[in-house]
Design a protein around this motif. Structure first.
Motif, mmCIF file in Angstrom:
data_model
loop_
_atom_site.group_PDB
_atom_site.id
_atom_site.type_symbol
_atom_site.label_atom_id
_atom_site.label_comp_id
_atom_site.label_asym_id
_atom_site.label_seq_id
_atom_site.Cartn_x
_atom_site.Cartn_y
_atom_site.Cartn_z
ATOM 1 N N PRO A 54 0.823 -1.211 0.000
ATOM 2 C CA PRO A 54 0.000 0.000 0.000
ATOM 3 C C PRO A 54 0.861 1.266 0.000
ATOM 4 O O PRO A 54 2.069 1.241 0.255
ATOM 5 C CB PRO A 54 -0.801 -0.131 1.301
ATOM 6 N N LYS A 55 0.180 2.393 -0.264
ATOM 7 C CA LYS A 55 0.801 3.708 -0.137
ATOM 8 C C LYS A 55 0.547 4.212 1.281
ATOM 9 O O LYS A 55 -0.596 4.309 1.708
ATOM 10 C CB LYS A 55 0.212 4.681 -1.158
ATOM 11 N N GLU A 56 1.617 4.552 1.987
ATOM 12 C CA GLU A 56 1.504 4.902 3.403
ATOM 13 C C GLU A 56 1.684 6.405 3.591
ATOM 14 O O GLU A 56 2.542 7.027 2.958
ATOM 15 C CB GLU A 56 2.549 4.146 4.233
ATOM 16 N N THR A 57 0.845 6.925 4.469
ATOM 17 C CA THR A 57 0.964 8.311 4.906
ATOM 18 C C THR A 57 0.704 8.350 6.408
ATOM 19 O O THR A 57 -0.053 7.536 6.942
ATOM 20 C CB THR A 57 -0.042 9.214 4.176
ATOM 21 N N THR A 58 1.347 9.310 7.079
ATOM 22 C CA THR A 58 1.204 9.453 8.532
ATOM 23 C C THR A 58 0.577 10.803 8.826
ATOM 24 O O THR A 58 1.024 11.837 8.315
ATOM 25 C CB THR A 58 2.569 9.346 9.218
ATOM 26 N N ASN A 59 -0.468 10.796 9.644
ATOM 27 C CA ASN A 59 -1.146 12.036 9.985
ATOM 28 C C ASN A 59 -0.520 12.673 11.220
ATOM 29 O O ASN A 59 0.442 12.148 11.800
ATOM 30 C CB ASN A 59 -2.646 11.787 10.198
ATOM 31 N N GLU A 60 -1.070 13.806 11.639
ATOM 32 C CA GLU A 60 -0.493 14.557 12.748
ATOM 33 C C GLU A 60 -0.684 13.858 14.096
ATOM 34 O O GLU A 60 0.055 14.117 15.039
ATOM 35 C CB GLU A 60 -1.140 15.941 12.798
ATOM 36 N N ASN A 61 -1.650 12.953 14.210
ATOM 37 C CA ASN A 61 -1.892 12.241 15.465
ATOM 38 C C ASN A 61 -1.070 10.968 15.597
ATOM 39 O O ASN A 61 -1.241 10.220 16.554
ATOM 40 C CB ASN A 61 -3.373 11.884 15.589
ATOM 41 N N GLY A 62 -0.232 10.683 14.633
ATOM 42 C CA GLY A 62 0.595 9.484 14.681
ATOM 43 C C GLY A 62 -0.035 8.278 14.030
ATOM 44 O O GLY A 62 0.556 7.189 14.034
ATOM 45 N N GLY A 63 -1.248 8.409 13.487
ATOM 46 C CA GLY A 63 -1.891 7.299 12.805
ATOM 47 C C GLY A 63 -1.309 7.080 11.419
ATOM 48 O O GLY A 63 -0.735 7.985 10.807
ATOM 49 N N THR A 64 -1.473 5.856 10.918
ATOM 50 C CA THR A 64 -0.943 5.469 9.616
ATOM 51 C C THR A 64 -2.102 5.191 8.678
ATOM 52 O O THR A 64 -3.021 4.428 9.014
ATOM 53 C CB THR A 64 -0.058 4.220 9.731
ATOM 54 N N SER A 65 -2.086 5.805 7.493
ATOM 55 C CA SER A 65 -3.110 5.583 6.471
ATOM 56 C C SER A 65 -2.524 4.697 5.386
ATOM 57 O O SER A 65 -1.489 5.024 4.799
ATOM 58 C CB SER A 65 -3.580 6.917 5.880
ATOM 59 N N LEU A 66 -3.186 3.570 5.113
ATOM 60 C CA LEU A 66 -2.742 2.601 4.113
ATOM 61 C C LEU A 66 -3.749 2.611 2.978
ATOM 62 O O LEU A 66 -4.928 2.285 3.172
ATOM 63 C CB LEU A 66 -2.643 1.199 4.723
ATOM 64 N N LEU A 67 -3.307 2.978 1.772
ATOM 65 C CA LEU A 67 -4.158 3.027 0.588
ATOM 66 C C LEU A 67 -3.760 1.878 -0.332
ATOM 67 O O LEU A 67 -2.634 1.848 -0.837
ATOM 68 C CB LEU A 67 -4.005 4.370 -0.124
ATOM 69 N N PHE A 68 -4.680 0.923 -0.559
ATOM 70 C CA PHE A 68 -4.379 -0.246 -1.385
ATOM 71 C C PHE A 68 -5.641 -0.665 -2.129
ATOM 72 O O PHE A 68 -6.746 -0.189 -1.851
ATOM 73 C CB PHE A 68 -3.841 -1.407 -0.545
ATOM 74 N N LYS A 69 -5.466 -1.589 -3.103
ATOM 75 C CA LYS A 69 -6.557 -2.086 -3.930
ATOM 76 C C LYS A 69 -6.849 -3.530 -3.554
ATOM 77 O O LYS A 69 -5.945 -4.374 -3.590
ATOM 78 C CB LYS A 69 -6.209 -1.993 -5.420
ATOM 79 N N LEU A 70 -8.100 -3.804 -3.226
ATOM 80 C CA LEU A 70 -8.545 -5.146 -2.845
ATOM 81 C C LEU A 70 -9.339 -5.728 -4.010
ATOM 82 O O LEU A 70 -10.418 -5.256 -4.337
ATOM 83 C CB LEU A 70 -9.409 -5.086 -1.576
ATOM 84 N N ARG A 71 -8.781 -6.749 -4.628
ATOM 85 C CA ARG A 71 -9.450 -7.401 -5.752
ATOM 86 C C ARG A 71 -10.266 -8.581 -5.240
ATOM 87 O O ARG A 71 -9.756 -9.381 -4.462
ATOM 88 C CB ARG A 71 -8.441 -7.872 -6.795
ATOM 89 N N PRO A 72 -11.516 -8.736 -5.664
ATOM 90 C CA PRO A 72 -12.332 -9.868 -5.205
ATOM 91 C C PRO A 72 -11.700 -11.193 -5.622
ATOM 92 O O PRO A 72 -11.334 -11.392 -6.787
ATOM 93 C CB PRO A 72 -13.680 -9.646 -5.905
#
Length: 688
Positions: A54-72
């Motif tokens: 996934p593509k990872e980004t970190t927000n100001e609160n320390g959380g991690t955002s994971l953006l990925f594609k889920l194929r059925p």
């Protein structure tokens, strides 16, 4: 001193301090180190990294955002969804704080995305302690169920421009009077109809009786089905006058009969299958109104009424729809007339440079379409209209010449029409007969002959196998689809068409519109195959074949000279529904009650020896047969007919030796068997 028991066992005393610190009824859990929490969070995120990158980004609160594609992962996933764009937010306090999922697909309505996000929250709540990868796999398995749920309601917020500063009028300005809103009368309250217990009990008893009658009469028909709750019945429907129905209602073959729980206190309703809703809504509403008026009629009476009078209901529905359209057309005519007046006024006010142009407004009756006020024009106007059409190459009012060719893409309606009244098309958009084989009757001696290999607009000649009279047959195919059961026209000279023999069909896939290869089929046989382009399964069946005589189609055909062409058709002839001569037996096999259609020549013979004696070539494998009892052609079956169920292979003897208890092996015979030494030495005695 350490005290000991009576048997020398050593007893240790627990310090009193332990009992004072911890209560015996309470267990104090040990605090989990923060390092272990961080290790679990990193381990779970690392699993998603390896699986989806996934593509990872970190927000100001320390959380991690994971953006990925889920194929059925389901190979039979029913929805057209390539992948699911997931934005998974893993908070800094995970796993104490739950992860949140957001769907980013723009092609999915927001209501369905909310269903998926709610399903993720339920999985997190049910499976506490599960890893992120486990939750993602569970979401993948449950994706079809979530997308099948009812769409969640969403609220659309609209931002209006602030115009309050415009309302601050100056002292010299005059306030505008608000326009009066049209008066809308309040809706009249209609209380719901209530029934007594006696009425409900009588209604349930009558409903049970009439549904049993309906099931006993219609339960064995092929299109019959019943819902689990016993409210919706799918029943076959054969309109009495199908030809008088509108084109949109002609494909009707079945109907859904909705029987309320409180029938007959509540009227039954119907839904026509295989037709568009705009064509069927009027008929369905009229049927419901008729059921309200005639509450004494039974369910079978309602169904028979629909089959007998559906064409009348369709005409009434069209008449009511035409009345509504006429009111709309009158208002449209008024608008057009007003616009014409405005155009005339604007042309009079034109500039000096265009003053020589005069605009003539279009008469309003020209824009009204086919609607008219019932007044007819003068004879001069009609005459000038016809002359204008003739000069422009339009159609005249006289009868067209018989030699005039038909319009492009249409087949002249003459000869004998080949129709399939109850054809079943599943997954097929179009169906065409590419190679036609027929059974024809000689007009001179009434002998039935076979003619095969008929293609598009190609004449084929033949001669009678008995009197050698010549005949000519020509086939002009048409496309069969949901709204047309006609496969084409047959022009025959010197003979009449009697039967459809195994022919080649070309189906067109309804999914990708790709025509498939030729498939051989015949009446009463279901043919199933798979599209080579999109691999979709399709099926077609010809339960019935009819030949309808139109205008004579022999004007363009010339009969061959008597005796011309092949001198003898050695193929055996038959008619479906009638028994074969001798029930299909021949001099070689007297207990074989069937004929075979050999693939080498496509002709029918009783056995291989009969084929070799009548033809000039060696026989090949026969994949089709004709039952000797009912005369119906079908795919080869070893023992019985697929239509009448009778055996086509007779047994010989009493059955003691052939498949019975007897055996010809003397070693296996019993000691007291009377047949053990019977006819022993008979061959030696005969030789002597």
């Amino acid at each position: 001193m350490i005290p000991t028991g009576s048997r020398g066992e050593t007893r240790l005393r627990r310090p009193k301090q332990a009992f004072s610190e911890v209560s015996p009824n309470r267990v104090v859990p040990k605090p989990v180190p923060q390092s272990q929490v961080q290790n679990a969070r990193g381990y779970h995120i690392e699993q998603l990294r390896r699986r989806y990158s996934p593509k990872e980004t970190t927000n100001e609160n320390g959380g991690t955002s994971l953006l990925f594609k889920l194929r059925p992962s389901d190979p039979d996933f029913p929805f057209e969804l390539d992948h699911l764009e997931c934005d998974l937010l893993v908070p800094a306090g995970y796993p104490k704080q739950p992860p949140q999922l957001r769907i980013k697909n723009k092609d999915i309505p927001r209501g369905f995305s909310i269903n998926i996000e709610k399903g993720w929250d339920r999985l997190v709540e049910e499976r506490r302690g599960a890893t992120l990868l486990t939750l993602t796999n569970a979401l993948d398995r449950k994706l079809e169920e979530l997308l099948s749920e009812q769409k969640s309601e969403t609220v659309k917020l609209t931002i209006f421009k602030d115009t309050r500063h415009l309302n601050t009028a100056s002292p010299s300005s005059v306030p505008e009077t608000p326009s009066a809103k049209p008066y809308v009368p309040p809706r009249r309250y209609v209380p719901e109809e209530t029934f007594t217990r006696e009425q409900i009990a009588e209604a349930k008893a009558r409903r049970a009786q009439e549904t049993r009658q309906l099931e006993s009469r219609m339960g064995r028909l092929p299109l019959y089905s019943k819902s689990n709750d016993g409210i919706v019945y799918t029943l076959p429907l054969e309109p009495r006058r199908r030809t008088e129905l509108p084109p949109g209602l002609k494909p009707t073959k079945s109907v859904q009969l909705i029987i309320p729980v409180l029938y007959p206190l509540q009227p039954p309703r119907v839904l026509l299958n295989d037709v568009e809703s705009k064509d069927a809504e009027g008929v369905e509403e009229l049927f419901t109104a008729k059921a309200v008026e005639q509450k004494q009629m039974t369910l079978m009476s309602h169904l028979n009424f629909l089959a007998q009078n559906i064409h009348t209901l369709a005409r009434q529905a069209q008449a009511s729809a035409a009345e509504k359209e006429s009111g709309e057309a009158e208002s449209a005519v008024e608008d057009v007339y007003i616009k014409a007046k405005e155009a005339e006024h604007s042309s009079a006010l034109g500039g000096d440079d265009r003053s020589h142009i005069q605009v003539i407004p279009r008469p309003p009756e020209w824009c009204a379409g086919e609607e008219s006020d019932g007044s007819s024009g003068s004879e001069d106007e009609d005459y000038s209209y016809d002359e204008e059409d003739e000069e422009d190459g339009g159609a005249t009012l006289g009868e067209p010449s018989s030699a005039q060719p038909p319009a492009t893409g249409q087949t002249a309606e003459r000869g004998t029409a080949l129709t399939f009244p109850s054809i079943e098309l599943r997954g097929i958009e179009l169906l065409q007969v590419s190679i036609l084989s027929l059974g024809v009757r000689c007009e001179r001696c009434k002998t039935i002959n076979e003619i095969s290999g008929l293609k598009d607009n190609v004449e084929k000649t033949g001669s009678c196998r008995k009197c050698t009279s010549g005949f000519v047959v020509k086939f002009r195919p048409e496309l069969v689809h949901q709204n047309s059961i006609r496969a084409g026209f047959i022009d025959a000279a010197g003979c009449t068409v009697t039967e459809l023999l195994p022919s080649t069909f070309i189906p067109t896939c309804a999914t990708c519109s790709t025509p498939s290869g030729g498939l051989v089929s015949v009446r009463g046989e279901m043919t199933t195959n798979v599209c080579r382009e999109c691999h979709s399964r399709f099926t077609f069946k010809l339960p019935e074949v009819k030949f309808l005589a139109y205008a004579p189609g022999t004007s363009s055909l010339r009969l061959p000279v008597r005796g011309a062409g092949p001198g003898r058709d050695a193929g055996r002839q038959h008619r479906a529904g009638e028994a074969l001569p001798g029930h299909g037996a021949c001099e070689h096999y007297r207990r074989s009650h069937r004929w075979f259609r050999f693939s080498c020549c496509g002709r029918v013979h009783a056995c291989d020896r009969c084929h070799d004696g009548a033809e000039d070539h060696a026989h090949e494998w026969a994949a089709r047969m004709v039952c000797g009892w009912c005369g119906r052609e079908q795919t080869y079956r070893p023992e019985s007919c697929a239509f009448c169920g009778r055996g086509v292979v007779g047994r010989r003897g009493g059955g003691y030796w052939e498949g019975g208890k007897g055996t010809r092996n003397r070693r296996l015979m019993r000691k007291g068997d009377s047949r053990k030494h019977k006819r022993v030495g008979g061959s030696e005695a005969a030789k002597g």
